[in-house]
Motif scaffolding. Structure first.
Motif, PDB file in Angstrom:
ATOM      1  N   SER A  20      -9.788 -30.886  -0.758  1.00  0.00           N
ATOM      2  CA  SER A  20      -9.928 -31.938   0.363  1.00  0.00           C
ATOM      3  C   SER A  20      -8.796 -31.196   1.457  1.00  0.00           C
ATOM      4  CB  SER A  20      -8.688 -33.039  -0.192  1.00  0.00           C
ATOM      5  OG  SER A  20      -7.546 -32.079  -0.959  1.00  0.00           O
ATOM      6  N   SER A  34       3.636 -34.650   2.075  1.00  0.00           N
ATOM      7  CA  SER A  34       3.177 -35.427   1.328  1.00  0.00           C
ATOM      8  C   SER A  34       3.890 -35.921  -0.249  1.00  0.00           C
ATOM      9  CB  SER A  34       1.735 -34.577   0.924  1.00  0.00           C
ATOM     10  OG  SER A  34       1.374 -34.926  -0.762  1.00  0.00           O
ATOM     11  N   CYS A  36       2.549 -38.549  -2.987  1.00  0.00           N
ATOM     12  CA  CYS A  36       2.410 -38.664  -4.197  1.00  0.00           C
ATOM     13  C   CYS A  36       1.008 -37.495  -4.280  1.00  0.00           C
ATOM     14  CB  CYS A  36       1.825 -39.761  -3.594  1.00  0.00           C
ATOM     15  SG  CYS A  36       0.396 -39.756  -2.551  1.00  0.00           S
ATOM     16  N   GLY A  38      -0.757 -35.923  -3.054  1.00  0.00           N
ATOM     17  CA  GLY A  38      -2.837 -36.562  -2.702  1.00  0.00           C
ATOM     18  C   GLY A  38      -3.429 -37.181  -3.759  1.00  0.00           C
ATOM     19  N   HIS A  39      -2.846 -38.586  -4.252  1.00  0.00           N
ATOM     20  CA  HIS A  39      -3.577 -39.466  -5.043  1.00  0.00           C
ATOM     21  C   HIS A  39      -3.955 -40.530  -4.433  1.00  0.00           C
ATOM     22  CE1 HIS A  39      -3.863 -37.723  -8.103  1.00  0.00           C
ATOM     23  NE2 HIS A  39      -2.096 -37.019  -8.602  1.00  0.00           N
ATOM     24  N   ALA A  40      -3.696 -40.649  -2.717  1.00  0.00           N
ATOM     25  CA  ALA A  40      -3.834 -41.543  -1.867  1.00  0.00           C
ATOM     26  C   ALA A  40      -2.527 -42.956  -2.073  1.00  0.00           C
ATOM     27  CB  ALA A  40      -5.293 -41.899  -1.849  1.00  0.00           C
ATOM     28  N   ASN A  41      -1.584 -42.607  -1.846  1.00  0.00           N
ATOM     29  CA  ASN A  41      -0.467 -43.377  -2.595  1.00  0.00           C
ATOM     30  C   ASN A  41       0.471 -43.552  -1.122  1.00  0.00           C
ATOM     31  OD1 ASN A  41      -1.072 -44.955  -4.834  1.00  0.00           O
ATOM     32  ND2 ASN A  41      -0.461 -43.381  -6.257  1.00  0.00           N
ATOM     33  N   ALA A  62      -9.666 -46.363  -2.018  1.00  0.00           N
ATOM     34  CA  ALA A  62      -7.667 -46.362  -1.638  1.00  0.00           C
ATOM     35  C   ALA A  62      -7.393 -46.158  -0.068  1.00  0.00           C
ATOM     36  CB  ALA A  62      -7.486 -45.379  -2.819  1.00  0.00           C
ATOM     37  N   GLU A  63      -8.698 -45.242   0.523  1.00  0.00           N
ATOM     38  CA  GLU A  63      -7.825 -45.277   1.708  1.00  0.00           C
ATOM     39  C   GLU A  63      -7.569 -46.430   2.856  1.00  0.00           C
ATOM     40  OE1 GLU A  63      -9.422 -42.051   3.527  1.00  0.00           O
ATOM     41  OE2 GLU A  63      -8.258 -41.394   5.094  1.00  0.00           O
ATOM     42  N   CYS A  80      -5.455 -36.338   2.635  1.00  0.00           N
ATOM     43  CA  CYS A  80      -6.053 -35.966   0.774  1.00  0.00           C
ATOM     44  C   CYS A  80      -7.549 -36.840   0.641  1.00  0.00           C
ATOM     45  CB  CYS A  80      -4.945 -36.796  -0.193  1.00  0.00           C
ATOM     46  SG  CYS A  80      -4.408 -38.258  -0.020  1.00  0.00           S
ATOM     47  N   GLN A  81      -7.200 -37.502   1.358  1.00  0.00           N
ATOM     48  CA  GLN A  81      -8.951 -37.803   1.232  1.00  0.00           C
ATOM     49  C   GLN A  81      -9.880 -37.898   1.725  1.00  0.00           C
ATOM     50  OE1 GLN A  81      -9.480 -40.139  -2.003  1.00  0.00           O
ATOM     51  NE2 GLN A  81      -6.950 -39.421  -1.856  1.00  0.00           N
TER      52      GLN A  81
END
Ligand code: FES
Length: 184
Positions: A20, A34, A36, A38-41, A62-63, A80-81
């Motif tokens: 990513s 960041s 989270c 890199g967990h799209a949160n 998620a994004e 991250c996505q």
């Protein structure tokens, strides 16, 4: 490996398509916020694709849940996505380590200044004060209250209204019963 230009650092990097953008940039010692991991949160890792919007993958589910379906207008992506599949120019100007740290320090300062530690004697004093106040309040309420006033003055006891009794049986009217027999 694809070439990317990083603004405003004026850097050219070669990144792996299987990693990513967040990973690629942080591996090259560039700061991307960041929380989270890199967990799209968290949406902290938002970057802007200035050029080559077709050379990145489609926004993930998620994004779009976090940023909405507006990539073609805002050109913003979660680093991250985002995976690169061609040459792009990316803007990371909203990721400044120094200002983030300053903000974090200010926050912790605010919290520590808002917490005030009291001595035991002070706490005891406050508790006693509150107890006294509560006692006074209760006493004043006892005097003014009208509740159960008959306990103070039995002559003013409320009358019993006779509720809760069974209704009496209705006596049969003789005239009415005679008429009934005639009809039969
Ligand atoms: S790192 Fe949290 S959303 Fe990308």
């Amino acid at each position: 490996m694809y070439k990317i230009f990083v603004n405003p650092k004026d850097l050219t990097l070669y990144v792996d398509e299987n990693k990513s953008l967040l990973e690629c940039l942080t591996e090259n010692d560039l700061y991307i916020k960041s929380s989270c991991g890199g967990h799209a949160n968290c949406t902290d890792c938002v970057i802007k694709i200035q050029d080559g919007t077709d050379n990145v993958n489609e926004p993930t589910f998620a994004e779009t849940q976090l940023l909405g379906n507006v990539f073609h207008i805002t050109k913003e992506r979660l680093a991250c996505q985002c995976f690169v599949k061609g040459e792009i120019t990316v803007d990371i100007s909203n990721h400044d380590k120094a200002s983030d740290e300053q903000r974090r320090q200010n926050k912790s300062k605010k919290v520590s200044s808002s917490i005030r530690l009291r001595k035991k004697s002070e706490v005891d004093e406050i508790i006693n004060e509150r107890k006294e106040k509560a006692l006074k309040k209760r006493e004043s309420r006892d005097e003014a209250t009208w509740e159960k006033h008959w306990e103070k003055d039995p002559s003013s006891r409320p009358k019993k209204l006779g509720g809760g009794m069974r209704p009496k049986k209705i006596k049969e009217i003789p005239e009415y019963s005679d008429k009934k027999e005639d009809q039969e």
